[in-house]
Design a protein around this motif. Sequence first.
Motif, PDB file in Angstrom:
ATOM      1  N   TRP A   1       0.857  -1.195   0.000  1.00 36.72           N
ATOM      2  CA  TRP A   1       0.000   0.000   0.000  1.00 36.72           C
ATOM      3  C   TRP A   1       0.884   1.233   0.000  1.00 36.72           C
ATOM      4  CZ3 TRP A   1      -5.150   0.711  -0.496  1.00 36.72           C
ATOM      5  CH2 TRP A   1      -5.993  -0.394  -0.321  1.00 36.72           C
ATOM      6  N   VAL A   2       0.530   2.234  -0.783  1.00 32.83           N
ATOM      7  CA  VAL A   2       1.227   3.515  -0.788  1.00 32.83           C
ATOM      8  C   VAL A   2       0.192   4.599  -0.502  1.00 32.83           C
ATOM      9  CG1 VAL A   2       2.608   5.142  -2.121  1.00 32.83           C
ATOM     10  CG2 VAL A   2       2.904   2.698  -2.480  1.00 32.83           C
ATOM     11  N   LEU A   3       0.447   5.415   0.523  1.00 26.53           N
ATOM     12  CA  LEU A   3      -0.443   6.523   0.865  1.00 26.53           C
ATOM     13  C   LEU A   3       0.247   7.825   0.498  1.00 26.53           C
ATOM     14  CD1 LEU A   3      -1.589   5.283   4.379  1.00 26.53           C
ATOM     15  CD2 LEU A   3      -2.718   4.939   2.175  1.00 26.53           C
ATOM     16  N   LYS A   4      -0.474   8.705  -0.188  1.00 26.73           N
ATOM     17  CA  LYS A   4       0.078   9.994  -0.617  1.00 26.73           C
ATOM     18  C   LYS A   4      -0.871  11.103  -0.201  1.00 26.73           C
ATOM     19  CE  LYS A   4       0.457   8.062  -4.761  1.00 26.73           C
ATOM     20  NZ  LYS A   4       0.650   7.878  -6.197  1.00 26.73           N
ATOM     21  N   ALA A   5      -0.312  12.234   0.214  1.00 26.49           N
ATOM     22  CA  ALA A   5      -1.122  13.399   0.568  1.00 26.49           C
ATOM     23  C   ALA A   5      -0.366  14.648   0.186  1.00 26.49           C
ATOM     24  CB  ALA A   5      -1.430  13.393   2.064  1.00 26.49           C
ATOM     25  N   GLY A   6      -1.092  15.661  -0.256  1.00 23.37           N
ATOM     26  CA  GLY A   6      -0.457  16.915  -0.620  1.00 23.37           C
ATOM     27  C   GLY A   6      -1.426  17.833  -1.319  1.00 23.37           C
ATOM     28  N   PRO A   7      -0.929  18.961  -1.832  1.00 22.79           N
ATOM     29  CA  PRO A   7      -1.808  19.921  -2.502  1.00 22.79           C
ATOM     30  C   PRO A   7      -2.225  19.431  -3.878  1.00 22.79           C
ATOM     31  CG  PRO A   7       0.463  20.641  -2.647  1.00 22.79           C
ATOM     32  CD  PRO A   7       0.458  19.419  -1.770  1.00 22.79           C
ATOM     33  N   GLY A   8      -3.457  19.747  -4.229  1.00 27.99           N
ATOM     34  CA  GLY A   8      -3.967  19.437  -5.566  1.00 27.99           C
ATOM     35  C   GLY A   8      -4.786  20.611  -6.061  1.00 27.99           C
ATOM     36  N   THR A   9      -4.773  20.850  -7.356  1.00 22.95           N
ATOM     37  CA  THR A   9      -5.530  21.946  -7.951  1.00 22.95           C
ATOM     38  C   THR A   9      -6.496  21.405  -8.983  1.00 22.95           C
ATOM     39  OG1 THR A   9      -3.722  23.499  -7.624  1.00 22.95           O
ATOM     40  CG2 THR A   9      -5.362  24.103  -9.260  1.00 22.95           C
ATOM     41  N   VAL A  10      -7.744  21.859  -8.915  1.00 20.08           N
ATOM     42  CA  VAL A  10      -8.768  21.507  -9.895  1.00 20.08           C
ATOM     43  C   VAL A  10      -8.980  22.724 -10.790  1.00 20.08           C
ATOM     44  CG1 VAL A  10     -11.180  20.891 -10.255  1.00 20.08           C
ATOM     45  CG2 VAL A  10      -9.894  19.873  -8.370  1.00 20.08           C
ATOM     46  N   MET A  11      -8.883  22.502 -12.110  1.00 21.43           N
ATOM     47  CA  MET A  11      -9.050  23.575 -13.084  1.00 21.43           C
ATOM     48  C   MET A  11     -10.231  23.247 -13.990  1.00 21.43           C
ATOM     49  SD  MET A  11      -5.019  24.237 -13.905  1.00 21.43           S
ATOM     50  CE  MET A  11      -4.545  22.515 -13.805  1.00 21.43           C
ATOM     51  N   PRO A  12     -11.438  23.700 -13.633  1.00 18.75           N
ATOM     52  CA  PRO A  12     -12.619  23.367 -14.436  1.00 18.75           C
ATOM     53  C   PRO A  12     -12.525  23.942 -15.851  1.00 18.75           C
ATOM     54  CG  PRO A  12     -13.255  24.245 -12.305  1.00 18.75           C
ATOM     55  CD  PRO A  12     -11.784  24.485 -12.460  1.00 18.75           C
ATOM     56  N   THR A  13     -12.921  23.139 -16.815  1.00 18.86           N
ATOM     57  CA  THR A  13     -12.985  23.576 -18.209  1.00 18.86           C
ATOM     58  C   THR A  13     -14.312  23.095 -18.767  1.00 18.86           C
ATOM     59  OG1 THR A  13     -11.939  21.576 -19.040  1.00 18.86           O
ATOM     60  CG2 THR A  13     -10.473  23.414 -18.494  1.00 18.86           C
ATOM     61  N   GLY A  14     -14.471  23.147 -20.065  1.00 17.75           N
ATOM     62  CA  GLY A  14     -15.672  22.616 -20.684  1.00 17.75           C
ATOM     63  C   GLY A  14     -16.420  23.686 -21.436  1.00 17.75           C
ATOM     64  N   ASP A  15     -17.555  23.303 -21.969  1.00 17.33           N
ATOM     65  CA  ASP A  15     -18.351  24.191 -22.802  1.00 17.33           C
ATOM     66  C   ASP A  15     -19.284  25.070 -21.979  1.00 17.33           C
ATOM     67  OD1 ASP A  15     -17.170  22.972 -24.985  1.00 17.33           O
ATOM     68  OD2 ASP A  15     -18.711  21.421 -25.047  1.00 17.33           O
ATOM     69  N   GLY A  16     -19.307  24.912 -20.674  1.00 22.10           N
ATOM     70  CA  GLY A  16     -20.189  25.713 -19.842  1.00 22.10           C
ATOM     71  C   GLY A  16     -21.572  25.108 -19.743  1.00 22.10           C
ATOM     72  N   LEU A  17     -22.273  25.496 -18.723  1.00 25.12           N
ATOM     73  CA  LEU A  17     -23.637  25.042 -18.506  1.00 25.12           C
ATOM     74  C   LEU A  17     -24.556  26.204 -18.838  1.00 25.12           C
ATOM     75  CD1 LEU A  17     -23.066  23.284 -15.089  1.00 25.12           C
ATOM     76  CD2 LEU A  17     -23.153  22.236 -17.332  1.00 25.12           C
ATOM     77  N   PHE A  18     -25.336  26.084 -19.892  1.00 22.62           N
ATOM     78  CA  PHE A  18     -26.167  27.191 -20.336  1.00 22.62           C
ATOM     79  C   PHE A  18     -27.369  27.366 -19.428  1.00 22.62           C
ATOM     80  CE2 PHE A  18     -23.678  26.253 -24.031  1.00 22.62           C
ATOM     81  CZ  PHE A  18     -23.379  27.511 -24.514  1.00 22.62           C
ATOM     82  N   VAL A  19     -27.663  28.618 -19.107  1.00 25.04           N
ATOM     83  CA  VAL A  19     -28.790  28.936 -18.236  1.00 25.04           C
ATOM     84  C   VAL A  19     -29.573  30.090 -18.832  1.00 25.04           C
ATOM     85  CG1 VAL A  19     -27.700  28.133 -16.116  1.00 25.04           C
ATOM     86  CG2 VAL A  19     -27.336  30.472 -16.852  1.00 25.04           C
ATOM     87  N   ASP A  20     -30.852  30.148 -18.506  1.00 26.86           N
ATOM     88  CA  ASP A  20     -31.717  31.235 -18.955  1.00 26.86           C
ATOM     89  C   ASP A  20     -31.861  32.227 -17.816  1.00 26.86           C
ATOM     90  OD1 ASP A  20     -33.612  32.957 -19.879  1.00 26.86           O
ATOM     91  OD2 ASP A  20     -35.080  31.408 -20.409  1.00 26.86           O
ATOM     92  N   THR A  21     -31.256  33.411 -17.994  1.00 28.18           N
ATOM     93  CA  THR A  21     -31.356  34.446 -16.970  1.00 28.18           C
ATOM     94  C   THR A  21     -32.087  35.670 -17.519  1.00 28.18           C
ATOM     95  OG1 THR A  21     -29.198  35.321 -17.607  1.00 28.18           O
ATOM     96  CG2 THR A  21     -29.234  33.692 -15.842  1.00 28.18           C
ATOM     97  N   SER A  22     -32.874  35.483 -18.554  1.00 26.17           N
ATOM     98  CA  SER A  22     -33.550  36.609 -19.180  1.00 26.17           C
ATOM     99  C   SER A  22     -34.627  37.218 -18.307  1.00 26.17           C
ATOM    100  CB  SER A  22     -34.164  36.177 -20.521  1.00 26.17           C
ATOM    101  OG  SER A  22     -35.099  35.137 -20.304  1.00 26.17           O
ATOM    102  N   ASP A  23     -35.086  36.499 -17.281  1.00 26.32           N
ATOM    103  CA  ASP A  23     -36.152  37.029 -16.436  1.00 26.32           C
ATOM    104  C   ASP A  23     -35.622  37.789 -15.220  1.00 26.32           C
ATOM    105  OD1 ASP A  23     -35.085  34.885 -15.149  1.00 26.32           O
ATOM    106  OD2 ASP A  23     -37.000  34.005 -14.558  1.00 26.32           O
ATOM    107  N   LEU A  24     -34.336  38.142 -15.242  1.00 23.80           N
ATOM    108  CA  LEU A  24     -33.771  38.864 -14.108  1.00 23.80           C
ATOM    109  C   LEU A  24     -34.037  40.365 -14.175  1.00 23.80           C
ATOM    110  CD1 LEU A  24     -30.339  37.089 -13.605  1.00 23.80           C
ATOM    111  CD2 LEU A  24     -32.524  36.623 -12.514  1.00 23.80           C
ATOM    112  N   GLY A  25     -34.712  40.814 -15.216  1.00 28.47           N
ATOM    113  CA  GLY A  25     -35.025  42.239 -15.315  1.00 28.47           C
ATOM    114  C   GLY A  25     -33.912  43.005 -15.997  1.00 28.47           C
ATOM    115  N   GLU A  26     -34.011  44.330 -15.983  1.00 28.83           N
ATOM    116  CA  GLU A  26     -33.010  45.163 -16.640  1.00 28.83           C
ATOM    117  C   GLU A  26     -31.654  44.938 -15.997  1.00 28.83           C
ATOM    118  OE1 GLU A  26     -33.652  49.221 -17.530  1.00 28.83           O
ATOM    119  OE2 GLU A  26     -35.817  48.922 -17.690  1.00 28.83           O
ATOM    120  N   GLY A  27     -30.644  44.850 -16.842  1.00 31.87           N
ATOM    121  CA  GLY A  27     -29.298  44.594 -16.354  1.00 31.87           C
ATOM    122  C   GLY A  27     -29.007  43.122 -16.180  1.00 31.87           C
ATOM    123  N   GLY A  28     -30.028  42.286 -16.326  1.00 26.72           N
ATOM    124  CA  GLY A  28     -29.812  40.851 -16.215  1.00 26.72           C
ATOM    125  C   GLY A  28     -29.026  40.339 -17.404  1.00 26.72           C
TER     126      GLY A  28
END
Length: 195
Positions: free
Chosen positions: A29-56
């Motif tokens: 068994w080998v146990l390892k611990a230390g810092p890790g970085t997650v770098m999210p990528t991708g095409d994005g999750l599309f959302v409808d925010t058109s009902d937020l009013g002016e400035g939305g």
Amino acid sequence: MKRKWTLAASLVAAAMVTTSAWANEPGTWVLKAGPGTVMPTGDGLFVDTSDLGEGGIVTNSYIEADDATGLVINATYFFEKHWAVDILGAWPFEHDAYISGDVGFQPVKVNIGTVSHLPPTVSLQYHLAPDAVIQPYVGLGANYTTFFSESVNSTAQEVGFVSFELADSWGFGFQLGANMDVGEKWLVNLDARYI
């Protein structure tokens, strides 16, 4: 946020093995611990925010997340000299979440709050040179990413953004890394994953 790069356990020291000398022997068994970085990528999750009013933000905007660094823990079990099973665990990663899109002809990126996630992954590893000082390996496995603690900040609430939720997901994980022997019971590890 379904696809992300994970630079896991970069420059990890603090490995302990169950044998008297570091070796990829069956049953080790080998146990390892230390810092890790997650770098999210991708095409994005599309959302409808058109009902937020002016400035939305307009329809077809999408949610993004920034990078996050945290504690990563790995447990690797060698069942054959070249072959091992690796389990990735971590302290929850917390990301700032943003909506990106256009208001009129102006691109905008608005911080809407935070989200946390855990990316547990189980991989089958092949170690190319198990007897060398530097021991490269590749891995392929399954990932289950779970999201939680989605919270909306006051700025987003002021324009009517009440909440958001990211769905958990299953996916494949690819791993490329190397262990470097630095003593009888110690090693340094560098590991990159695409999940």
